[in-house]
Design a protein around this motif. Structure first.
Motif, PDB file in Angstrom:
ATOM      1  N   PRO A 163       0.802  -1.231   0.000  1.00  0.00           N
ATOM      2  CA  PRO A 163       0.000   0.000   0.000  1.00  0.00           C
ATOM      3  C   PRO A 163       0.835   1.281   0.000  1.00  0.00           C
ATOM      4  O   PRO A 163       0.348   2.340  -0.407  1.00  0.00           O
ATOM      5  CB  PRO A 163      -0.815  -0.121   1.291  1.00  0.00           C
ATOM      6  CG  PRO A 163      -0.923  -1.588   1.530  1.00  0.00           C
ATOM      7  CD  PRO A 163       0.387  -2.162   1.074  1.00  0.00           C
ATOM      8  N   THR A 164       2.088   1.191   0.436  1.00  0.00           N
ATOM      9  CA  THR A 164       2.950   2.373   0.440  1.00  0.00           C
ATOM     10  C   THR A 164       3.720   2.533  -0.869  1.00  0.00           C
ATOM     11  O   THR A 164       4.519   3.455  -1.003  1.00  0.00           O
ATOM     12  CB  THR A 164       3.947   2.297   1.607  1.00  0.00           C
ATOM     13  OG1 THR A 164       4.718   1.084   1.485  1.00  0.00           O
ATOM     14  CG2 THR A 164       3.220   2.314   2.934  1.00  0.00           C
ATOM     15  N   GLY A 165       3.492   1.613  -1.820  1.00  0.00           N
ATOM     16  CA  GLY A 165       4.127   1.726  -3.119  1.00  0.00           C
ATOM     17  C   GLY A 165       5.411   0.965  -3.280  1.00  0.00           C
ATOM     18  O   GLY A 165       5.997   0.971  -4.371  1.00  0.00           O
ATOM     19  N   TYR A 166       5.874   0.309  -2.229  1.00  0.00           N
ATOM     20  CA  TYR A 166       7.114  -0.438  -2.319  1.00  0.00           C
ATOM     21  C   TYR A 166       6.861  -1.815  -2.925  1.00  0.00           C
ATOM     22  O   TYR A 166       5.764  -2.366  -2.834  1.00  0.00           O
ATOM     23  CB  TYR A 166       7.746  -0.593  -0.931  1.00  0.00           C
ATOM     24  CG  TYR A 166       8.390   0.668  -0.424  1.00  0.00           C
ATOM     25  CD1 TYR A 166       9.705   0.987  -0.757  1.00  0.00           C
ATOM     26  CD2 TYR A 166       7.679   1.540   0.398  1.00  0.00           C
ATOM     27  CE1 TYR A 166      10.296   2.161  -0.291  1.00  0.00           C
ATOM     28  CE2 TYR A 166       8.252   2.710   0.871  1.00  0.00           C
ATOM     29  CZ  TYR A 166       9.563   3.009   0.528  1.00  0.00           C
ATOM     30  OH  TYR A 166      10.133   4.155   0.981  1.00  0.00           O
ATOM     31  N   LYS A 167       7.912  -2.378  -3.527  1.00  0.00           N
ATOM     32  CA  LYS A 167       7.862  -3.722  -4.074  1.00  0.00           C
ATOM     33  C   LYS A 167       8.319  -4.722  -3.014  1.00  0.00           C
ATOM     34  O   LYS A 167       9.296  -4.484  -2.314  1.00  0.00           O
ATOM     35  CB  LYS A 167       8.754  -3.847  -5.308  1.00  0.00           C
ATOM     36  CG  LYS A 167       8.397  -2.896  -6.441  1.00  0.00           C
ATOM     37  CD  LYS A 167       7.020  -3.222  -7.029  1.00  0.00           C
ATOM     38  CE  LYS A 167       6.719  -2.327  -8.227  1.00  0.00           C
ATOM     39  NZ  LYS A 167       5.396  -2.625  -8.814  1.00  0.00           N
ATOM     40  N   TYR A 168       7.575  -5.817  -2.905  1.00  0.00           N
ATOM     41  CA  TYR A 168       7.928  -6.858  -1.934  1.00  0.00           C
ATOM     42  C   TYR A 168       8.132  -8.182  -2.668  1.00  0.00           C
ATOM     43  O   TYR A 168       7.279  -8.612  -3.445  1.00  0.00           O
ATOM     44  CB  TYR A 168       6.820  -7.020  -0.893  1.00  0.00           C
ATOM     45  CG  TYR A 168       7.093  -8.128   0.110  1.00  0.00           C
ATOM     46  CD1 TYR A 168       7.957  -7.911   1.175  1.00  0.00           C
ATOM     47  CD2 TYR A 168       6.501  -9.382  -0.024  1.00  0.00           C
ATOM     48  CE1 TYR A 168       8.225  -8.916   2.083  1.00  0.00           C
ATOM     49  CE2 TYR A 168       6.761 -10.389   0.877  1.00  0.00           C
ATOM     50  CZ  TYR A 168       7.628 -10.154   1.933  1.00  0.00           C
ATOM     51  OH  TYR A 168       7.895 -11.156   2.831  1.00  0.00           O
TER      52      TYR A 168
END
Length: 266
Positions: free
Chosen positions: A122-127
């Motif tokens: 949700p914060t835009g980071y890739k996991y």
């Protein structure tokens, strides 16, 4: 479901769970032998169950690498003890059985193949994570195997579940298949075969034969069980060397009253 597969990786590298043998307490042992039985789990015994002095559980090595045990901890030991205790109320029995089933099912899911994937948070980071491959199903051996269905659905709510009904023939005393219903494409799926108590292994052997007749490869079958005898596990593995058996305990005395207690027909 955790985003890792430590169990699967351990299997591929040849490492197995350490097997801790839980032995029955000998109610007739004297105080002089208490030191040798201090590590025993004091489970409730029926009158027909042998004492600790007569039980020599097989080691995991003797039963082959296809037998996998949940890592034994105090939580599992307590659940095993409560299930075996003849004074346990049915409510407590079902509650503890469901907890133990859930642990076995979750570990069984760790045996299934997965692929790596990347998701956006949700914060835009890739996991960088993993996702389990599709093409799995459950099969319960009626009636006691049905006790494990809800635990599987709790972990995989949309999973398909087939059923097999096997009973002993009154004349020949051999296992006989009376009913079998599977997903149409079961031959393309990994199968979680559910049967809580492995005593002789005859019922499971017959169930696996039925799955093979429907095109399922033994290496794609993972047998989920709560308790197993050395004889039962060995019989299954000798018949189908490629099958995987996952259980919490291997002991000569299996709680064969499980189905009756769970469904309230004892």
């Amino acid at each position: 479901m955790p985003c890792h597969n430590q169990q699967l990786n351990n299997v591929s590298s040849g490492q197995e769970h350490p097997m801790k043998q839980v032995r029955f307490a000998n109610s007739s042992s004297s105080s002089s032998s208490s030191s040798s039985s201090s590590s025993s789990v004091h489970a409730g015994l029926s009158d027909s169950e042998p004492s600790d002095a007569t039980i020599q559980p097989d080691s995991q090595d003797n039963l082959g690498p296809q037998l996998k045990l949940l890592p034994l901890n105090d939580q599992i030991r307590e659940l095993q003890t409560i299930i075996r205790d003849k004074t346990t109320s049915r409510g407590d029995f079902v509650f503890c059985a469901d907890r133990l089933i859930r642990l076995v099912v979750e570990e069984g899911l760790n045996q299934l193949p997965y692929s790596e994937c990347t998701v956006t948070t949700p914060t835009g980071y890739k996991y960088e994570g993993v996702k389990f491959e599709r093409g799995n199903c459950g099969v319960s051996i009626m009636r006691s195997g049905e006790a494990m269905e809800q635990g599987l659905r709790d972990c995989c709510r949309s999973i398909r579940i087939g059923k097999i009904l096997i009973q002993s023939d009154e004349e020949t005393q051999k296992a006989k298949v009376y009913y079998a219903k599977f997903p149409p494409d079961v031959y393309r799926r990994k199968v979680l075969l559910m049967y809580p108590i492995l005593s002789t292994g005859n019922t499971v052997i017959e169930a696996v034969r039925v799955l093979i007749e429907h095109g399922v490869q033994p290496r794609h079958i993972i047998l989920l069980s709560l308790f197993s005898t050395p004889h039962g596990a060995k019989s299954i593995i000798q018949e189908f060397p490629d099958i995987t058996i996952l259980t919490t305990e291997v002991h000569p005395v299996a709680p064969t009253h499980f189905g009756q207690r769970y469904f309230g027909t004892d």
